[in-house]
Scaffold this motif. Structure first.
Motif, mmCIF file in Angstrom:
data_model
loop_
_atom_site.group_PDB
_atom_site.id
_atom_site.type_symbol
_atom_site.label_atom_id
_atom_site.label_comp_id
_atom_site.label_asym_id
_atom_site.label_seq_id
_atom_site.Cartn_x
_atom_site.Cartn_y
_atom_site.Cartn_z
ATOM 1 N N SER A 14 16.961 -9.467 67.933
ATOM 2 C CA SER A 14 18.376 -9.102 67.921
ATOM 3 C C SER A 14 18.989 -9.154 66.536
ATOM 4 O O SER A 14 20.025 -8.552 66.288
ATOM 5 N N LEU A 15 18.365 -9.912 65.600
ATOM 6 C CA LEU A 15 18.900 -10.009 64.232
ATOM 7 C C LEU A 15 18.598 -8.773 63.399
ATOM 8 O O LEU A 15 19.208 -8.562 62.353
ATOM 9 N N LEU A 16 17.614 -7.985 63.825
ATOM 10 C CA LEU A 16 17.253 -6.799 63.061
ATOM 11 C C LEU A 16 18.345 -5.749 63.164
ATOM 12 O O LEU A 16 18.981 -5.608 64.202
ATOM 13 N N HIS B 139 9.076 -19.784 72.973
ATOM 14 C CA HIS B 139 8.571 -18.623 72.233
ATOM 15 C C HIS B 139 9.209 -17.325 72.708
ATOM 16 O O HIS B 139 9.373 -16.386 71.923
ATOM 17 N N GLU B 140 9.609 -17.272 73.985
ATOM 18 C CA GLU B 140 10.286 -16.069 74.465
ATOM 19 C C GLU B 140 11.693 -15.973 73.890
ATOM 20 O O GLU B 140 12.150 -14.902 73.487
ATOM 21 N N ILE B 141 12.408 -17.091 73.858
ATOM 22 C CA ILE B 141 13.762 -17.082 73.293
ATOM 23 C C ILE B 141 13.722 -16.726 71.817
ATOM 24 O O ILE B 141 14.553 -15.964 71.314
ATOM 25 N N CYS B 142 12.750 -17.285 71.121
ATOM 26 C CA CYS B 142 12.654 -17.039 69.675
ATOM 27 C C CYS B 142 12.399 -15.567 69.394
ATOM 28 O O CYS B 142 13.025 -14.971 68.506
ATOM 29 N N SER B 143 11.493 -14.945 70.146
ATOM 30 C CA SER B 143 11.168 -13.541 69.892
ATOM 31 C C SER B 143 12.361 -12.635 70.177
ATOM 32 O O SER B 143 12.657 -11.717 69.413
ATOM 33 N N VAL B 144 13.054 -12.892 71.282
ATOM 34 C CA VAL B 144 14.221 -12.067 71.616
ATOM 35 C C VAL B 144 15.333 -12.263 70.594
ATOM 36 O O VAL B 144 16.008 -11.313 70.190
ATOM 37 N N GLY C 81 28.160 -8.090 63.665
ATOM 38 C CA GLY C 81 27.320 -7.527 64.712
ATOM 39 C C GLY C 81 27.620 -8.164 66.043
ATOM 40 O O GLY C 81 28.352 -9.139 66.150
ATOM 41 N N SER C 82 27.029 -7.608 67.091
ATOM 42 C CA SER C 82 27.312 -8.092 68.424
ATOM 43 C C SER C 82 26.071 -8.465 69.209
ATOM 44 O O SER C 82 26.153 -9.240 70.143
#
Length: 825
Positions: free
Chosen positions: A747-749, A738-743, A716-717
């Motif tokens: 992206s892993l989905l 918490h913002e970095i973690c959510s983004v 993936g990219s």
């Protein structure tokens, strides 16, 4: 044209400023070949050969012997063309094959030349274009091709005008015009006679009839006069349509028709026998040259914006040749030459800058070709009047987003009599049409001139799909603009609206710069540097030297490991500030004419007022590279552009000077070797392979074991990009965890699985939206409108003394190692 720089490299490697574009196509009158298949254009020292039917450039013939002053067809050979340089070099060219046949040195300084009907006989105007005299001498020279030497045949001891348009001649007589006087000079018996017109009128040009003893003159009130019987009492016929001075005249080959052009932007075709005329209006910009082909099939007009237009016998436009368009050629109406500076559009991989009035031009800097003009104002050019200056609507500022999807422009008209007219326009790039489309128009975004227009850098960690736009003005306001939804839900449209307004102490807002990730904004208010949070429109801090109150000219944020540093230039010094310690890191005392940062490294470039170029790292006042005398005139703008011809060099510095010549910083050694390498590859690829050679080559290819690089591959990219973004962001500007973690988790989905699940459930609310992870507080902040008023009690940081003080003389005395990655071909 190449100007060699101070050699600070090793061996034979020399940096130099390579002329890329900007040479005038219209300084010298263009010339057709005898069969009208080719058009010859002089661009400084280069003869460009174009095909009139297709517009293709087939040859650029450079003799490197000086600037071309005349282009002459060869009477003795229709497949050859002659060029004469200001240094007195007469060159014979085979224009179809692009071959230089011979050079003949005249050993004289030449202004221009005329062709005789006798082969290899020329009328040469001798003189220096840089002296202050307004006259020249003319010599009749016969060229000896056997010995490649000129022979002086006749010298006329008469002072002639220095301008080529004011002299017309053939093998029988010479006609000159100067002020209000026309002089008829007979070559055979040296008979001379003068004719005069009204003292308040001056001649502008003169041409000879191709078959009769007749001349046509143009004057500054727009009249065209046909002169007959010039050796006695002249008989005059007057044609008058032009309201402005006649710029040029040209007879057709038979002499039945006469073409005229001038500042009205109209080409007029005169039927001399019937006294009738035909018009071709709206030719673009004022006409400076008109040339007819020998077979009457084509006419070419040269315009002041460095373009040429070819028309057929029915006055239909067939081709347009455009060089780098000259901006603001009327100095009395120009607000500022090249006011937009140099911008880069990543979608078309082109330079964007001022073009003709009301337009932006897109120029491909790799192929060195003009792409197109974008009409910003959608208004026709209004030609000037005789005793009145006409102010056209002009594009003064432009900015392009990093992804190339958005263009913002400021257009303005201020004649000093009526009220100020100003508009801010936002243009969206349509990939399907490869063109910009107008999205939003805002009337009067500011009440005075706009000093800076800049988009926020496109950061992957930013929650905004479209970056903010910043505009600063002399009215003391800085405004942030954002892309919002239309309040009317039925239209489902989006447009640009004001996001916030701020000012500081009623000082004029000057230059500004965003940080590498767009989280911090630096704005200069006169001599004070202010730091802001653009999303909140909140002031962070102010920086200023207590000993100096010089106005800050330019502000540039550092990049990569220097993204916490800000370089500021004033009239007399260059300062670098540290935003972490809120203190001055170092100061160098010298006059910076232009300052620019590299997008691909932490290096910056500064041009001094005396033409020196300094490459430096903001962490240290000691430059990493110095080039002396890169330009003899002031630098208007500079930019680092992507370099696609080299794997180890990612950017290349381009700059444009007040002569509107575009240069790049290149290395002579690499350029020559690159040319040799490309020629060898081309030759080898064109050689025919024998069956035995093919067999050997196939065996060699099959016998080589393929070695693949072993590294950890990420499937993936999307998350690969977000990981790279997180690792490349400095810790002190890192968003909350918490913002970095959510983004990152979003992206892993897998988008395909999410889409399938949403379709099965028939519920759009169950689809994953990255923006759903944004906090409510920040969502409110994005839609808020903040007006900040700051007075003297706000935080104000002063510095007692800078840590380092250097002068430009000290910098030139420093010797450093050569950094090859700074410059390239």
């Amino acid at each position: 044209m190449v100007m060699e720089m101070h050699d600070i490299g090793k061996g034979s490697r020399k940096e130099y400023a390579r002329l890329r574009a900007g040479t005038s196509f219209v300084k010298i009158k263009p010339c057709f070949s005898y069969d009208s298949r080719f058009l010859f254009i002089a661009a400084d020292a280069v003869l460009k050969v174009f095909v009139t039917k297709t517009g293709e450039l087939i040859h650029s013939l450079d003799n490197d012997r000086g600037q071309i002053v005349s282009i002459l067809p060869n009477v003795a050979n229709s497949h050859q063309v002659l060029t004469l340089t200001c240094t007195g070099i007469l060159s014979y060219w085979d224009y179809e094959d692009g071959i230089l046949i011979r050079n003949i040195e005249l050993d004289e300084q030449v202004l221009f030349a005329y062709l005789s009907a006798i082969p290899h006989v020329f009328y040469i105007a001798l003189g220096d274009s840089n002296d202050f005299t307004d006259t020249c001498n003319i010599m009749l020279i016969n060229v000896d091709l056997a010995n490649c030497k000129p022979r002086l045949k006749t010298a006329f001891n008469v002072k002639f005008p220095k301008h080529s348009k004011k002299i017309a001649l053939n093998d029988n007589y010479i006609i000159t015009v100067q002020k209000n006087s026309l002089t008829f000079f007979q070559i055979k018996d040296f008979f001379k006679r003068e004719h005069q017109i009204n003292d308040t009128i001056e001649f502008t040009c003169v041409v000879l009839h191709p078959t009769q003893e007749c001349a046509a003159t143009g004057d500054d009130i727009g009249r065209i006069i046909l002169w007959h019987n010039m050796n006695e009492t002249a008989v005059k016929t007057i044609f008058h349509w032009h309201s402005l001075p006649v710029a040029d005249l040209s007879f057709t080959a038979g002499g039945s028709y006469l073409y005229s052009g001038g500042d009205e932007c109209v080409l007029v075709k005169w039927n001399l026998s019937l006294g009738e005329r035909q018009y071709l209006p709206r030719m673009g910009l004022p006409i400076c040259h008109v040339t007819c082909s020998a077979d009457n099939s084509l006419v070419v007009t040269a315009h002041v914006d460095n373009s040429l237009t070819i028309l057929d016998s029915q006055q239909n436009i067939t081709q347009i040749f455009q060089g780098l368009a000259f901006a603001h050629y009327h100095k009395e109406t120009a607000s500022a030459t090249l006011s937009t500076g140099l911008c880069f559009h990543s979608r078309t991989n082109s330079l964007v800058l001022n073009g003709r009035p009301g337009h932006l031009q897109f120029y491909d800097y790799l192929t060195e070709k003009h792409l197109y003009h974008l009409d910003i104002t959608h208004q026709n050019y209004i030609s000037r009047e005789r005793n009145r200056i006409i102010y056209n609507l002009e594009v003064l500022n432009a900015a392009i987003s990093d992804d190339g999807n958005w263009l913002a422009t400021i257009e303005q008209r201020d004649d000093g009599v009526t009220s100020l007219e100003m508009r801010l326009k936002f243009w969206s790039y349509r990939c399907d049409q490869n063109a910009f489309e107008l999205n939003t128009t805002i009337e009067m975004p500011h009440w005075k001139n706009v000093n800076c227009l800049a988009f926020q850098p496109c950061s992957k960690l930013s929650k905004l799909a479209v970056p903010l736009l910043l505009s600063t003005s002399a009215d003391g306001r800085m405004r942030l603009w954002s892309f919002v939804d239309d309040p009317d839900d039925t239209r489902k449209a989006k447009f640009w609206s004001c996001h916030g307004v701020a000012f500081y102490r009623d000082l004029a807002a000057g230059d500004a710069s965003f940080s590498d990730d767009g989280s911090v904004l630096a704005v200069a208010f006169d001599h004070v540097l202010t730091l802001w949070l653009p999303m909140k429109n909140a002031l962070c801090s102010t920086l200023s030297h207590p000993q100096s109150e010089e106005r800050i000219q330019q502000v540039v944020f550092g990049r990569f490991d220097c993204n916490h540093l800000i370089a500021c230039s004033t009239n007399n010094c260059l300062d670098v500030w540290d935003t972490l310690s809120l203190s001055s890191l170092w100061t160098v005392n010298f006059n910076v004419s232009y300052l620019v940062g590299d997008f691909a490294s932490n290096i910056m470039a500064a041009f001094s007022s005396n033409g020196n170029l300094f490459f430096f790292n903001p962490l240290s006042p000691e430059p990493v590279n110095i080039l002396e005398n890169v330009t003899n005139v002031s630098v208007l703008s500079a930019i680092f552009l992507p370099h696609h011809d080299s794997e180890d060099r990612h950017s290349q510095l381009y700059f444009i000077n007040s002569d509107q010549n575009l240069y790049s910083i290149s290395i002579d050694h690499n350029e020559q070797s690159s040319g040799v390498r490309h020629r060898k590859v081309a030759i080898q690829s064109n050689l025919p392979l024998t069956p035995f050679g093919l067999l050997i080559a196939e065996q060699q290819r099959s016998g080589v074991e393929k070695v693949e690089a072993k590294f950890h591959k990420l499937e993936g990219s999307s998350h690969k990009k977000i990981v790279k973004e997180i690792l490349s962001t400095s810790a002190h500007v890192m968003p909350p965890a918490h913002e970095i973690c959510s983004v990152f988790l979003a992206s892993l989905l897998n988008p395909l699985e999410i889409s399938t699940k949403a379709e099965d459930d028939d519920n759009e609310d169950k689809s994953v939206d990255v923006d759903a992870f944004d906090s409510d507080d920040e969502g409110d902040q994005k839609d808020s409108f903040v007006v900040t008023s700051l007075e003297s009690e706000e935080p104000f940081v002063t510095v007692n003394e800078p840590q380092v003080q250097l002068s430009e003389k000290d910098l030139l005395a420093i010797k450093f190692a050569n950094y090859d990655w700074l410059v390239s071909n």
